[in-house]
Design an enzyme around this catalytic site. Structure first.
Site, mmCIF file in Angstrom:
data_model
loop_
_atom_site.group_PDB
_atom_site.id
_atom_site.type_symbol
_atom_site.label_atom_id
_atom_site.label_comp_id
_atom_site.label_asym_id
_atom_site.label_seq_id
_atom_site.Cartn_x
_atom_site.Cartn_y
_atom_site.Cartn_z
ATOM 1 N NE ARG A 297 8.576 -22.045 26.916
ATOM 2 C CZ ARG A 297 9.133 -22.580 26.219
ATOM 3 N NH1 ARG A 297 7.884 -23.357 24.811
ATOM 4 N NH2 ARG A 297 9.838 -22.118 24.750
ATOM 5 C CG HIS B 241 8.459 -27.692 26.273
ATOM 6 N ND1 HIS B 241 7.705 -27.407 25.960
ATOM 7 C CD2 HIS B 241 8.676 -29.112 26.123
ATOM 8 C CE1 HIS B 241 6.382 -28.773 26.699
ATOM 9 N NE2 HIS B 241 7.942 -29.898 26.826
ATOM 10 C CE1 TYR C 166 10.974 -22.138 21.401
ATOM 11 C CE2 TYR C 166 12.265 -24.079 21.100
ATOM 12 C CZ TYR C 166 11.656 -23.350 21.853
ATOM 13 O OH TYR C 166 11.106 -23.679 23.140
HETATM 14 C C1 TPP Z 1 0.029 -36.517 21.696
HETATM 15 C C2 TPP Z 1 0.990 -35.686 21.789
HETATM 16 N N1 TPP Z 1 2.038 -34.359 20.607
HETATM 17 C C3 TPP Z 1 2.852 -33.855 20.995
HETATM 18 C C4 TPP Z 1 3.199 -33.926 22.200
HETATM 19 C C5 TPP Z 1 4.991 -33.459 22.620
HETATM 20 N N2 TPP Z 1 4.373 -32.104 23.575
HETATM 21 C C6 TPP Z 1 5.352 -32.586 24.453
HETATM 22 S S1 TPP Z 1 4.385 -30.816 25.544
HETATM 23 C C7 TPP Z 1 4.169 -30.465 24.166
HETATM 24 C C8 TPP Z 1 3.860 -28.959 23.602
HETATM 25 C C9 TPP Z 1 2.615 -28.670 24.585
HETATM 26 O O1 TPP Z 1 2.127 -27.106 24.338
HETATM 27 P P1 TPP Z 1 1.269 -26.891 25.620
HETATM 28 O O2 TPP Z 1 -0.206 -27.532 25.770
HETATM 29 O O3 TPP Z 1 1.144 -25.690 25.476
HETATM 30 O O4 TPP Z 1 2.072 -26.129 27.375
HETATM 31 P P2 TPP Z 1 2.809 -25.994 28.331
HETATM 32 O O5 TPP Z 1 4.693 -27.371 27.632
HETATM 33 O O6 TPP Z 1 3.179 -25.904 27.339
HETATM 34 O O7 TPP Z 1 2.646 -25.919 29.242
HETATM 35 C C10 TPP Z 1 4.410 -31.095 23.195
HETATM 36 C C11 TPP Z 1 4.061 -30.955 21.679
HETATM 37 C C12 TPP Z 1 2.821 -35.163 23.452
HETATM 38 N N3 TPP Z 1 3.727 -35.226 25.245
HETATM 39 N N4 TPP Z 1 1.726 -35.442 23.388
#
Ligand code: TPP
Ligand code: MG
Length: 351
Positions: free
Chosen positions: A257, A261, A270
């Site tokens: 990445r 985010h 972090y």
């Molecule tokens: C059920 C749920 N828990 C927490 C969140 C908050 N949240 C949004 S994106 C994210 C991280 C997602 O990480 P990943 O699956 O690795 O995808 P990336 O964003 O790195 O592409 C979180 C914890 C959410 N949207 N839905």
């Protein structure tokens, strides 16, 4: 089966085998889309900081996967994305103007401002609006794949999700259901090594996320997600296998990445200070440019004009989107009800 594809530097016969006889054209098309995506990310993060759009989820570092999926998929396939796959919709034919209208949530946004920004819907290319609840897109894709199988449709559902989503309940339910029912779904796991602030090593105790697919009896592999050619070969092969059997497959794309985010995040709180330097060493756009230059397919002048074209296209789309007003309040009713809101009965005054 897990295992990494490490294939660079490519020579022409290998490229023809992975991409087809017209590989030069395909590589140039991919480079155009990757350059456009980079420009979009940089402009949109800037516009969000200026308060001109509300929210943005960049895909910098993940372009090779999305472009490969867009180019290798067929019109009958369904895209069920995570936050960073808008490029798949564009490559499949959704117009840049409509996507940018969506980012501005204006009156020409296909969702008319009633979906979170950066969650486009592109019905004409079977691109489903993203579900923000992490992991739920996996079960949605499995449901679509079940429907495709029941209808004897030749489409395959592509489910995109991140490393963090592999800890969600829907990941396990979705993979199990797809395997048991032999559904035509390609699980596209974009392992960018972060789930907002949680690094992948704190997300799981398995060595390779692809093992989780194997645990459900799904043929699974690891792919270098910064290598467009490896990504394209994976989609081309995986989609045909899922279509022919039919049955599910999982590909874990290893990525870095290269941005926060989202526009709401501050990774300096972090991430180790050297993370970005580490990520930059795996930049998929730079890798693509090195390949094209080495093969003599992209001259310096052509490279400059690809970049200028991307800048122009994004600039024009922004200007057009900013010239369109917000959706009218009445559209809340006219978009939903056949005959407008019910008349409000006159209020009777107390005697
Ligand atoms: C059920 C749920 N828990 C927490 C969140 C908050 N949240 C949004 S994106 C994210 C991280 C997602 O990480 P990943 O699956 O690795 O995808 P990336 O964003 O790195 O592409 C979180 C914890 C959410 N949207 N839905
Ligand atoms: Mg992630």
């Amino acid at each position: 089966m897990t295992g990494e594809i490490v294939a660079l530097p490519y020579e022409r016969p290998a490229l023809a085998q992975a991409l087809g006889a017209d590989y030069e054209e395909r590589l140039l098309a991919a480079h155009h889309w990757m350059t456009l995506a980079r420009e979009l990310d940089s402009r949109m993060l800037g516009l969000q900081r200026q308060g001109r759009i509300g929210f943005y989820g960049p895909a910098t570092g993940q372009e090779a996967v999305s472009v490969a999926a867009g180019l290798a998929s067929r019109p009958e396939d369904w895209i069920v994305p995570g936050l960073r796959e808008q490029l798949v919709a564009l490559v499949r034919g959704h117009s840049l103007a409509r996507y940018v209208h969506h980012l501005f949530a204006n009156d020409r946004d296909p969702a008319r401002g009633r979906q979170m920004p950066c969650h486009p819907t592109a019905r004409e290319v079977k691109y489903v609006s993203m579900s923000s609840v992490v992991g739920t897109q996996i079960t949605h894709a499995v449901g679509i794949a079940y429907g495709l199988k029941l209808r004897k449709d030749t489409g395959v559902a592509l489910a995109f999700f991140g490393d963090g989503a592999t800890s969600a309940n829907d990941f396990h339910a979705g993979l199990n259901f797809a395997a048991v029912l032999s559904l035509p779904v390609l699980f596209c796991l974009t392992n960018n090594q972060w789930a907002i602030s949680v690094p992948v090593e704190r997300q799981t105790h398995v060595k390779e996320l692809a093992m989780k697919g194997s645990a459900y009896g799904i043929p699974s592999r690891r792919v270098d997600g910064t290598d467009f050619v490896a990504c394209y070969a994976t989609f081309a092969e995986g989609l045909e296998a899922a279509r022919a059997s039919p049955g599910p497959l999982l590909a874990e794309f290893l990525l870095y990445r290269m941005t926060p985010h989202s526009s709401s995040d501050d990774p300096s709180r972090y991430q180790a200070p050297d993370w970005m330097a580490h990520a930059l060493a795996h930049d998929p756009v730079r890798r693509m440019e090195e390949l094209l230059t080495r093969l003599g397919i992209l001259s310096d002048a052509a490279h400059t004009s690809v970049r200028e074209e991307a800048t122009r296209l994004v600039k024009e789309a922004i200007a057009e989107a900013e010239s369109v007003g917000a959706p009218t309040p009445e559209s809340m009713f006219t978009d939903i009800l056949a005959s407008g809101p019910l008349p409000v009965p006159p209020r009777s005054e107390p005697a």
